[in-house]
Scaffold this active site. Sequence first.
Site, short mmCIF file in Angstrom:
data_model
loop_
_atom_site.label_atom_id
_atom_site.label_comp_id
_atom_site.label_asym_id
_atom_site.label_seq_id
_atom_site.Cartn_x
_atom_site.Cartn_y
_atom_site.Cartn_z
N ASN A 48 156.96 90.71 55.01
CA ASN A 48 155.79 91.08 54.18
C ASN A 48 154.66 90.07 54.19
O ASN A 48 154.49 89.30 53.24
CB ASN A 48 156.21 91.31 52.72
CG ASN A 48 157.09 92.52 52.58
OD1 ASN A 48 156.87 93.54 53.25
ND2 ASN A 48 158.09 92.43 51.73
N GLU A 97 148.45 100.83 54.95
CA GLU A 97 148.44 99.64 54.10
C GLU A 97 149.82 99.40 53.49
O GLU A 97 150.58 100.33 53.27
CB GLU A 97 147.37 99.76 53.00
CG GLU A 97 147.62 100.82 51.95
CD GLU A 97 147.18 102.21 52.40
OE1 GLU A 97 146.93 102.41 53.59
OE2 GLU A 97 147.11 103.11 51.53
N TYR A 100 161.85 102.01 62.65
CA TYR A 100 161.02 100.84 62.92
C TYR A 100 161.90 99.59 63.05
O TYR A 100 161.73 98.79 63.97
CB TYR A 100 160.02 100.70 61.76
CG TYR A 100 159.24 99.41 61.70
CD1 TYR A 100 158.16 99.17 62.55
CD2 TYR A 100 159.56 98.42 60.76
CE1 TYR A 100 157.44 97.98 62.48
CE2 TYR A 100 158.84 97.25 60.68
CZ TYR A 100 157.78 97.02 61.54
OH TYR A 100 157.08 95.85 61.45
N CYS A 146 162.73 94.11 58.55
CA CYS A 146 163.25 95.49 58.50
C CYS A 146 164.44 95.68 59.42
O CYS A 146 165.08 96.74 59.39
CB CYS A 146 162.17 96.49 58.86
SG CYS A 146 160.92 96.65 57.58
N ARG A 194 160.99 92.04 46.23
CA ARG A 194 160.44 91.66 47.53
C ARG A 194 159.90 90.22 47.43
O ARG A 194 159.68 89.71 46.33
CB ARG A 194 159.25 92.55 47.93
CG ARG A 194 159.60 93.98 48.33
CD ARG A 194 160.43 94.04 49.61
NE ARG A 194 160.66 95.44 50.00
CZ ARG A 194 161.64 96.21 49.53
NH1 ARG A 194 162.48 95.76 48.62
NH2 ARG A 194 161.79 97.44 49.98
N LYS A 242 162.72 97.13 66.35
CA LYS A 242 162.54 95.67 66.30
C LYS A 242 163.81 94.97 66.81
O LYS A 242 163.74 94.00 67.54
CB LYS A 242 162.23 95.22 64.87
CG LYS A 242 160.83 95.59 64.38
CD LYS A 242 159.78 94.82 65.15
CE LYS A 242 158.39 95.01 64.60
NZ LYS A 242 157.34 94.53 65.53
P1 NAD Z 1 148.68 95.77 62.53
O1 NAD Z 1 149.03 97.22 62.56
O2 NAD Z 1 147.51 95.35 61.72
O3 NAD Z 1 148.48 95.24 64.01
C1 NAD Z 1 149.16 95.77 65.12
C2 NAD Z 1 148.11 96.06 66.18
O4 NAD Z 1 148.75 96.56 67.34
C3 NAD Z 1 147.10 97.13 65.73
O5 NAD Z 1 145.79 96.61 65.74
C4 NAD Z 1 147.27 98.23 66.75
O6 NAD Z 1 146.06 98.90 67.11
C5 NAD Z 1 147.86 97.46 67.94
N1 NAD Z 1 148.52 98.37 68.85
C6 NAD Z 1 149.45 99.32 68.55
N2 NAD Z 1 149.80 99.99 69.65
C7 NAD Z 1 149.09 99.45 70.66
C8 NAD Z 1 148.99 99.76 72.05
N3 NAD Z 1 149.71 100.76 72.59
N4 NAD Z 1 148.15 99.03 72.81
C9 NAD Z 1 147.39 98.04 72.26
N5 NAD Z 1 147.44 97.71 70.95
C10 NAD Z 1 148.28 98.42 70.17
O7 NAD Z 1 150.01 95.02 62.06
P2 NAD Z 1 150.21 93.49 61.62
O8 NAD Z 1 150.50 93.48 60.18
O9 NAD Z 1 149.12 92.64 62.15
O10 NAD Z 1 151.57 93.17 62.38
C11 NAD Z 1 151.62 92.46 63.61
C12 NAD Z 1 153.06 92.42 64.08
O11 NAD Z 1 153.90 91.82 63.11
C13 NAD Z 1 153.65 93.81 64.36
O12 NAD Z 1 154.50 93.72 65.48
C14 NAD Z 1 154.46 94.08 63.12
O13 NAD Z 1 155.51 94.99 63.38
C15 NAD Z 1 154.97 92.69 62.79
N6 NAD Z 1 155.30 92.56 61.36
C16 NAD Z 1 154.31 92.55 60.42
C17 NAD Z 1 154.66 92.43 59.09
C18 NAD Z 1 153.61 92.41 58.02
O14 NAD Z 1 153.97 92.23 56.86
N7 NAD Z 1 152.32 92.55 58.32
C19 NAD Z 1 156.00 92.34 58.70
C20 NAD Z 1 156.98 92.37 59.69
C21 NAD Z 1 156.63 92.46 61.03
#
Ligand code: NAD
Length: 330
Positions: free
Chosen positions: A178, A191, A149, A120, A220, A153
């Site tokens: 993704n 989700e 967002y 993103c 995507r 990042k």
């Molecule tokens: P997710 O939301 O399932 O996990 C993120 C976790 O961070 C959550 O469990 C949340 O409770 C925790 N969190 C948020 N704020 C917090 C705080 N203040 N203190 C403690 N914990 C906190 O997301 P994910 O899909 O597992 O993504 C993990 C990382 O990868 C994130 O940084 C996300 O931005 C990045 N990311 C994910 C994707 C994807 O497709 N899933 C894509 C690009 C980037």
Amino acid sequence: MKTALVCGAGGFIGSHLVKRLKREGFWVRGVDLKFPEYAPTEADDFLMGDLRDQRVVSGVVDRRFDEVYQLAADMGGAGYIFTGENDAHVMHNSATVNLQVLEASRKRNVGRIFYSSSACMYPEYNQEDPLNPKTAEDSAYPAAPDSEYGWEKLFSERLYLAYARNHGMTVRVARFHNIFGPEGAWDNGREKAPAALCRKVAMAKDGGNIELWGDGQQTRSFLYIDECLDGVLRLMRSNWTGPVNIGSDEMVSMDQFAHMIIGIAGKELGIDHIEGPQGVRGRSSDNKLIAEKLGWTPSRPLSEGLEVTYAWIAQQVSSGRRDDASLAAQ
Ligand code: NAD
């Protein structure tokens, strides 16, 4: 015994990463605002705590971990990120976590630290043609992400890289594209498209329709969680210091993607295209750099991971489970 800290260990990628590190023989500490919702954590030590809080963070990073994985972020799918309603929270919460975790890790002189950025952060102007999106790592500037967002990042990527330059820290930065798989949010407002579409297909009656945001021509690519973790560990232990894409280059239109899921479910369903937040018009992972520098690209087709994910979500739906805990935790 090697030690690892996983920040965001209650989340989707973090909870899977904990399992992988345990299989590799690490002692693992996990930290999050919440426990993993869909399976017990496998961390040796799991701290419930708010990583925005400096006192909490200094208690969490209380030793020189060999590996720190910073995955905690205020995040969700298009329905959370692209509506604009959560922008201030997203920027404030995620930037504060990154500032705190990185500084505490510097003080403890941790071995290596991994930061999960996102596709993103790429400029919107390079992702307007659904058939030719550009996401080469060096196409990040002039910066123009399409969401706050993405801007956070980009800021945090730069923060980690600045700590590497000025404080000699060993930093690794991945831009995820993704990531999907079982045991992730599927119905709680955070989700993402793969889980949302699997849920809609699982809930639809044969012969009915499912709703899809947009005209279905937006493109995507999606990467299965196990492959993502292969890439993360490969990057973490490599000598490559720049940000790198971790994603798939199997690009599909959202209509094709929905039809793949419908096919896996073995149902006859139509698609209603409705208004909804969509993000950029086209995006796929450019994997040239990671292939060249790390000798890695995903090895399995999208359909394989989708079959496993659909089966898991269909089971959640048929067992009548709810998925509403993580919004309450924020
Ligand atoms: P997710 O939301 O399932 O996990 C993120 C976790 O961070 C959550 O469990 C949340 O409770 C925790 N969190 C948020 N704020 C917090 C705080 N203040 N203190 C403690 N914990 C906190 O997301 P994910 O899909 O597992 O993504 C993990 C990382 O990868 C994130 O940084 C996300 O931005 C990045 N990311 C994910 C994707 C994807 O497709 N899933 C894509 C690009 C980037």
